[in-house]
Write an enzyme that holds these catalytic residues in place. Structure first.
Site, PDB file in Angstrom:
ATOM      1  N   LYS A  71       9.814 -10.694  75.070  1.00  0.00           N
ATOM      2  CA  LYS A  71      10.970  -9.195  75.155  1.00  0.00           C
ATOM      3  C   LYS A  71      12.226  -9.269  76.427  1.00  0.00           C
ATOM      4  CE  LYS A  71      11.877  -6.112  70.840  1.00  0.00           C
ATOM      5  NZ  LYS A  71      11.557  -4.939  70.508  1.00  0.00           N
ATOM      6  N   ASP A 107      17.958  -1.530  69.871  1.00  0.00           N
ATOM      7  CA  ASP A 107      16.913  -0.860  69.909  1.00  0.00           C
ATOM      8  C   ASP A 107      17.304   0.269  69.631  1.00  0.00           C
ATOM      9  OD1 ASP A 107      14.688  -2.279  69.275  1.00  0.00           O
ATOM     10  OD2 ASP A 107      14.161  -3.502  70.893  1.00  0.00           O
TER      11      ASP A 107
END
Ligand code: NAP
Length: 289
Positions: A71, A107
């Site tokens: 990420k 997210d």
């Protein structure tokens, strides 16, 4: 599923990748929306990350999700990232716009949307306690801070990570009180009063571990939330439920972050309920579908 010469490819980069539920969730959404697309898992080892990103361009892949451990490491390979992803320092979605690769992080927004959709919960003016200072906690903190809470405490096992995170974000959200603490029950106990939302954003609970906090020191109307979704009911949520607190599990965040990614790739609103049902089917499901 009909694959043709026109079928567009979406996918997810991670290592390991076998555990992901994103292909099931996204392919169900693709089917409901009647799109000529397929979503595939790609096992991308850290040493092959640059080549994998280049393949998005060379193979004309429409977009990918990015999961552990890439990420943050993937950011230097992209053409640009959203302002939110820059602040978070991690991305979970890449959009290929005619060869330009743009990184986003859905997210945190997915988490906040899940709270609103499932509990109609608004953090504005409230006190929030976030356990954890990893990638997920960073995303959640940024999205929550945007909603205007009064105070946010970030408590992490490695306190320096919590302090760094708070230091980075304090300047961006001057109206939000931010404090960093260690994940030490005796210290946290005195900070539990007045908490409206307690979020476990650590990986504690995935292997049956509890958090060890004296939950009875929380106000009775605190929402106890856990972003771990495997298991869906973590020891923290089990204990909170037994004490009569409102609980919120990690399934909604998983579905909402996926829905936001799908919107970035296609411009369409995702069929949230179908995605939720599919994920539930594949999880060790204590709820009837
Ligand atoms: P990460 O960047 O590796 O961060 C892990 C966090 O957990 C850190 O704060 C770490 O503390 C803490 N931690 C790990 N083991 C611990 C232990 N034994 N005791 C206390 N703290 C511990 O991982 P992440 O990406 O933030 O993910 C965290 C969790 O969120 C994972 O379980 C993941 O499955 C879940 N998640 C769910 C969703 C969803 O959609 N529902 C999305 C993303 C992530 P230190 O800093 O001290 O190591």
């Amino acid at each position: 599923m009909k694959i043709s010469g026109k079928t567009k490819i979406l996918g997810i980069f991670g290592y390991p990748i076998e555990h992901t539920l994103s292909p099931q969730m996204h392919n169900a959404a693709i089917e409901v929306l009647g799109l000529d697309m397929v979503y595939l898992p790609f096992e991308v080892r850290p040493e092959g990350l640059g080549i994998a990103v280049e393949a998005i361009r060379s193979l004309g892949i429409l977009g990918v999700n990015v999961t552990i451990p890439h990420k943050s490491a993937i950011i230097p390979y992209l053409d640009r990232i959203s302002e939110e992803a820059r602040v978070i320092g991690a991305i979970n979605t890449i959009v290929n716009r005619g060869g330009e690769l743009i990184g986003y992080n859905t997210d945190g927004e997915g988490y906040v949307r899940s709270l609103k959709r499932e509990l109609d919960f608004d953090v504005k003016g409230k006190k929030v306690l976030i356990l954890g200072a990893g990638g997920a906690a960073r995303g959640i903190l940024v999205s929550i801070a945007r909603e205007g809470p009064k105070d946010v405490i970030v408590a992490n096992r490695t306190i320096t990570k919590a302090s760094t995170l708070v230091r980075e974000l304090k300047g961006l959200f001057p109206d939000v009180g931010m404090t960093a603490l260690g994940l030490i029950p005796e210290i946290l106990k005195v900070h539990l009063g007045g908490t409206a939302l307690l979020i476990n954003a650590t990986s504690l609970g995935m292997r049956g571990e509890g958090i060890g906090l004296p939950l009875d020191a929380l106000p009775g109307d605190t929402v106890v939330s856990d972003i771990v979704y495997k298991p869906l009911i973590t020891p923290l949520l089990e204990e909170a439920s037994a004490l009569g607190f409102i609980t919120h599990n990690g399934l909604g965040m998983l579905v909402e972050q996926g829905a936001l990614s799908l919107k970035l790739w296609t411009g369409l609103d995702a069929p949230i309920e179908i995605m939720r049902e599919v994920v539930l089917k594949y999880l060790d499901n204590p709820y009837p579908i």
